[in-house]
Design an enzyme around this catalytic site. Structure first.
Site, PDB file in Angstrom:
ATOM      1  N   GLY B 215      65.053  53.624  75.911  1.00 26.68           N
ATOM      2  CA  GLY B 215      64.251  54.665  76.543  1.00 26.68           C
ATOM      3  C   GLY B 215      63.041  55.008  75.691  1.00 26.68           C
ATOM      4  N   SER B 216      62.697  56.288  75.680  1.00 31.20           N
ATOM      5  CA  SER B 216      61.461  56.719  75.010  1.00 31.20           C
ATOM      6  C   SER B 216      61.493  56.522  73.507  1.00 31.20           C
ATOM      7  CB  SER B 216      61.200  58.189  75.323  1.00 31.20           C
ATOM      8  OG  SER B 216      61.081  58.341  76.718  1.00 31.20           O
ATOM      9  N   ALA B 217      62.678  56.365  72.922  1.00 27.30           N
ATOM     10  CA  ALA B 217      62.746  56.132  71.484  1.00 27.30           C
ATOM     11  C   ALA B 217      61.997  54.849  71.121  1.00 27.30           C
ATOM     12  CB  ALA B 217      64.197  56.062  71.017  1.00 27.30           C
ATOM     13  N   LYS B 219      59.194  54.078  72.124  1.00 22.35           N
ATOM     14  CA  LYS B 219      57.747  54.323  72.057  1.00 22.35           C
ATOM     15  C   LYS B 219      57.219  54.239  70.629  1.00 22.35           C
ATOM     16  CE  LYS B 219      57.657  56.878  76.372  1.00 22.35           C
ATOM     17  NZ  LYS B 219      57.971  58.190  76.968  1.00 22.35           N
TER      18      LYS B 219
END
Lengths: 453, 485
Positions: B215-217, B219
């Protein structure tokens, strides 16, 4: 007659070699006591409690046998008795070692008792039987007794697929063990008496000289009955032994190579027929051809596979007494498979030493056969020696996967009263004939000769 | 007759010779085949005939051995079974050994050639060496903190020292007691079945052997790629990214959980986890650049061993532009183990110099003589040192200003990144809440700990706040324990 003139002059005093025998006996007993100590130290880290009893017992047996030989068979081959004592003592060590794995099944003491009985019979034979040629007179009595012994187990229940046991008053006996000596005496006697007729009379077919039926008939009949009975009882090892004994003696008596060919041909036909028709034997042959098939099929290793594992684990030098895992073989580890324990814990080195002991025993037996002059004695000595050789081959070859496995006792090593007693009688007879052979030029012998002639 | 007796004797002796030759074949030439047969119990008996070497944490053994008096004599015991199960694995007489027990099996069971000063002599005397000892890098306080912070939740924690690569904590919950499987009886078989059939998969090492969509981790990786490739030169400049963002080559529109992402700067987009901005940045970096950066962090490496084997974290090497855009925000086929995400945090903390993660500090023989020791080594330079300072700033911003406020530790510099991922058909599976972070004590020269936390959280909803909500406090507890111990 040239022989007679030579021997009547006792120009050279033949050495008796009893001192050598005594020294070798001390060595043999010492080796066994060392082995016994080794087992105790390896398994428990302490000297076994009854080491003195055990060493003393074996030593006393050896000493008694030695005294009997010294008094009654002074010219006997000095190697026979020490080798027998060493093998018997080594067997006791191995059985004692395996006893440590089976707390509820202690066999060493019983084996020592049977060994005592064996040595007692050894002494009896050496003392009572002054001249082996006396046995010739009882040949037909022996053969009847042998057949009776072979037939006896039919009236008793089968044990583990083989009908070879007789149970009397709590004792289990294997009559076939005793029968083999009686048959050897009979074969030797009959062949000695009829060897000329066997060799030279009768028809000639192609290159093979066949004896007349009248001469060959009885011996083939008795051989067929013995082997037939054993097949009925599923005692295949012993039938193989009898067959081999018969062929060897026939060859030595007649000198006809053709007999070997006919014997081998018959053996192959018989083995093939039995191997493919009889389910018990068929499975043994399958196990021999594919010892690991049951593992691949997920049914776990057979006893033969476990036996092969044990030998392989021994390697060149062995694990040392008390440090192997041959008890994984399970049932019959102390009897039929005793050699696997020797192979694992003493290694190839120890195993070859054991084979060498048997080889020397056999060679000394054959040497007696060469030294003797009477055909019966010669055939008897060869017969007894080849019984030992064939028996060792059949069982040792079986447990090492060289030939299909058939239940049989490793002479002297394996647990089993009948076997150990029988082997002591064989040694007694060899001692008797060897003393006779080496002492032929002696006063003792010449005093006997006139009575015989 | 004499001639025939000689021949018969020769025949008998030939039989003896055949026996000796056959014995030589079995015992000397083919013995390896027989020794190695799976049905031959001897090796197993010898293996369990002696005490197994122990695994140590901070100088104290966390394992032991029990004398059963059976054919397979010694059984493995564990002092704090469930706590250290993701570290030790099990050593079972029935089911073999896994993780550290498996990777260090030869040393622990005494068969490692390094243990024998004279191997040839040992072959002759059949001596078996006593088992050696394995000293781990685990710090008990950090391990305890992670284990109790996860509590009843289903998840995992991996914590590293960014400067050395030492693994400080490795936790997976729910856990199990590996000692339950040590023996060889029917009880062990029942326990094995029960543990394997349990819905919560207690024997699964989630920290090493389970991959999750990051997920956003993820990024952090996309930001590193954007900075390294020059797609972004100024983290505070507007990015010209529309909301919603239409995935290239499709009509699928991507939006955000938060407001204010349109044309947001990299810093703002990172702090508030704007999907639109990162999807666009990812598209601009492109497949090759993104994959290259991800692989520098350790993605797509199937052979990572610490020495327990670590599952491969994945980033597809061939994707269409829409898939690249989705991958840039940690979705599509991109998956990572918690250890992999801890390595991402550690790489940032250590200025791009990613150290080889390792669990074993040193091994010794039974007498304490060192057999081998692990020295810190660089795995890879993951990005330019110039990028490192910017990435650190971005991550610190997340904790100070953004979604990761729950990870803040007073008196320490903390950088982090939240993440949430849905999975399953129609996103029906339990959502995953991520938090990856590092922390630097006030007086320290460099960050002392990097952590990845994943929680399989039923309460987590789509937004990134949940990463900060359920995972960040766990990360904080772990980092605090690491900084104070």
């Amino acid at each position: 007659m040239t022989d007679r003139t030579e021997t009547s002059v006792p120009a050279v005093q033949v050495p008796k070699r009893r001192g050598t025998e005594l020294a070798l006996l001390v060595l043999a007993v010492g080796l066994c006591v060392y082995g016994y100590l080794h087992v105790g130290l390896a398994v428990y880290g302490t000297v076994p409690r009854n080491v003195a009893d055990y060493g003393g017992g074996l030593g006393a047996l050896a000493l008694l046998a030695h005294v009997a030989v010294r008094l009654r068979a002074p010219y006997a081959d000095p190697l026979l008795l020490p080798i027998a004592v060493l093998l018997n003592g080594l067997g006791l060590v191995l059985i004692y070692r395996l006893d440590q794995e089976t707390p509820h099944d202690q066999a060493a003491l019983a084996q020592l008792t049977w060994s005592t009985a064996g040595v007692a019979l050894f002494i009896l034979v050496v003392v009572v039987l002054r001249d082996h040629r006396v046995l010739q007179g009882y040949a037909y009595l022996f053969v009847v007794a042998a057949l009776a012994l072979l037939l006896a187990p039919i009236f008793f229940p089968a044990v583990n697929g083989a009908r070879i046991w007789v149970r009397i008053a709590g004792f289990s006996l294997q009559p076939a063990e005793f029968a083999k000596i009686l048959l050897a005496v009979f074969f030797a006697s009959y062949l000695a008496a009829n060897r000329n007729a066997l060799a030279y009379a009768g028809k000639r077919v192609w290159k093979l000289q066949f004896p007349t039926g009248r001469v060959l008939g009885p011996i083939v009949a008795i051989w067929l009955i013995s082997v037939g009975v054993l097949i009925l009882e599923r005692d295949l090892g012993t039938s193989l032994l009898f067959f081999g004994l018969f062929v060897v003696l026939l060859y030595v008596a007649t000198g006809r190579t053709g007999w070997i060919a006919v014997g081998l041909l018959l053996a192959c036909v018989g083995a093939f027929a039995v191997g493919s028709l009889e389910p018990h034997v068929h499975s043994r042959v399958q196990d021999w051809l594919h010892p690991f098939a049951t593992i691949d099929a997920g049914r776990g290793p057979t006893q033969l596979a476990q036996s092969l594992f044990a030998f392989a684990a021994g390697g060149l030098l062995g694990t040392g007494l008390g440090q192997g895992h041959s008890s994984l073989i399970g049932f019959a580890a102390k009897s039929d498979f005793i050699l696997a324990t020797a192979g694992e814990e003493l290694g190839l080195t120890g195993l070859c030493a054991i084979f060498l002991l048997y080889a020397v025993l056999v060679a000394r037996g054959c040497k007696v056969g060469l030294a003797l002059r009477d055909p019966f004695g010669r055939l008897l000595a060869i017969g007894l020696a080849s019984i030992l050789a064939l028996q060792v081959f059949v069982i040792a070859g079986g447990v090492t996967g060289l030939i299909p496995l058939t239940g049989m006792a490793m002479p002297f090593l394996a647990q089993g009263g009948s076997s150990v007693v029988t082997n002591w009688i064989i040694i007694a007879l060899l001692v008797r004939v060897s003393s006779y052979a080496r002492g032929q030029s002696d006063v003792y012998d010449s005093s006997q000769l006139p009575e015989e002639d | 007759m004499t001639r025939h007796i000689r021949r018969a004797a020769a025949f008998c002796l030939l039989l003896m010779l055949a026996l000796a030759l056959n014995a030589t074949r079995i015992q000397v030439f083919q013995n390896d085949t027989y020794d190695g047969n799976p049905a031959n119990r001897r090796q197993t008996i010898a293996r369990y005939g002696q005490v197994r070497g122990d695994i140590f944490v901070d100088g104290r053994p966390i394992t032991g051995s029990k004398d059963t008096g059976e054919q397979l004599r010694y059984e493995r015991t564990y002092r704090y079974g469930p706590l250290y199960a993701p570290v030790t694995g099990y050593a079972s007489q029935t089911y073999g050994s896994t993780l550290l027990e498996g990777a260090q099996d030869r040393l622990l069971s005494g068969t490692d050639p390094l243990l024998a000063p004279f191997p040839l002599l040992d072959d002759v005397t059949r001596a078996r060496r006593p088992g050696g000892a394995v000293h781990t890098t685990i710090v008990p306080a950090v391990q305890h903190a992670a284990y109790s912070a996860l509590g009843d939740k289903q998840g995992a924690v991996a914590a590293l020292d960014p400067a050395t690569g030492e693994i400080l904590a490795l936790v997976s919950t729910p856990s199990y007691d590996p000692g339950l499987l040590s023996g060889n009886g029917t009880t062990e078989a029942q326990r094995w079945t029960t543990l394997n059939n349990a819905a919560s998969k207690p024997m699964l090492n989630r920290a090493l052997r389970q991959t999750y969509p990051p997920g956003s981790a993820f990024k952090v990786v996309t930001a590193a790629a954007a900075l390294d490739t020059g797609v972004v030169t100024d983290v505070d400049a507007r990015t010209h990214s529309p909301v919603p963002f239409t995935l290239p080559g499709t009509s699928t529109r991507l939006s955000n959980e938060v407001e204010g992402c349109e044309n947001a700067s990299l810093r703002a987009a990172f702090e508030w986890s704007c999907n639109t901005v990162f999807a666009k940045l990812g598209s601009e970096v492109g497949l090759a650049g993104l994959v290259d950066t991800a692989e520098r962090f350790g993605f797509n490496d199937p052979d990572l061993k610490i020495p327990s084997p670590v599952s491969r974290s994945n980033m597809d090497r061939s994707m269409d532009p829409a898939q690249v855009a989705l991958s840039a925000i940690g979705q599509y086929d991109t998956t990572a183990t918690p250890l992999q995400m801890a390595m991402v945090a550690a790489a940032v903390a250590n200025n791009g110099d990613l150290k080889v993660p390792h669990l074993v500090e040193r091994t010794t023989d039974a007498s304490g003589r060192t057999v081998s020791s692990t020295h810190p080594a660089s795995l890879r330079q993951t990005f330019n040192p110039g990028t490192a300072a910017l990435l650190k700033e971005l991550m610190v911003g997340v904790v100070k200003e953004g979604t990761g406020a729950n990870a803040a530790i007073p008196g320490a510099v903390v950088g982090g990144k939240t993440g949430t991922a849905q999975h399953g058909i129609g996103n029906a599976g339990l959502p995953y809440a991520w938090f990856i972070s590092w922390a630097q004590a006030k007086d320290a020269a460099q960050p002392g700990v990097a952590v990845a936390v994943v929680v399989e959280d039923a309460a987590a909803d789509r937004d990134d706040i949940s990463g900060g909500g359920s995972a960040a406090p766990i990360a904080r507890a772990v980092m605090r324990a690491a900084l104070t111990s």
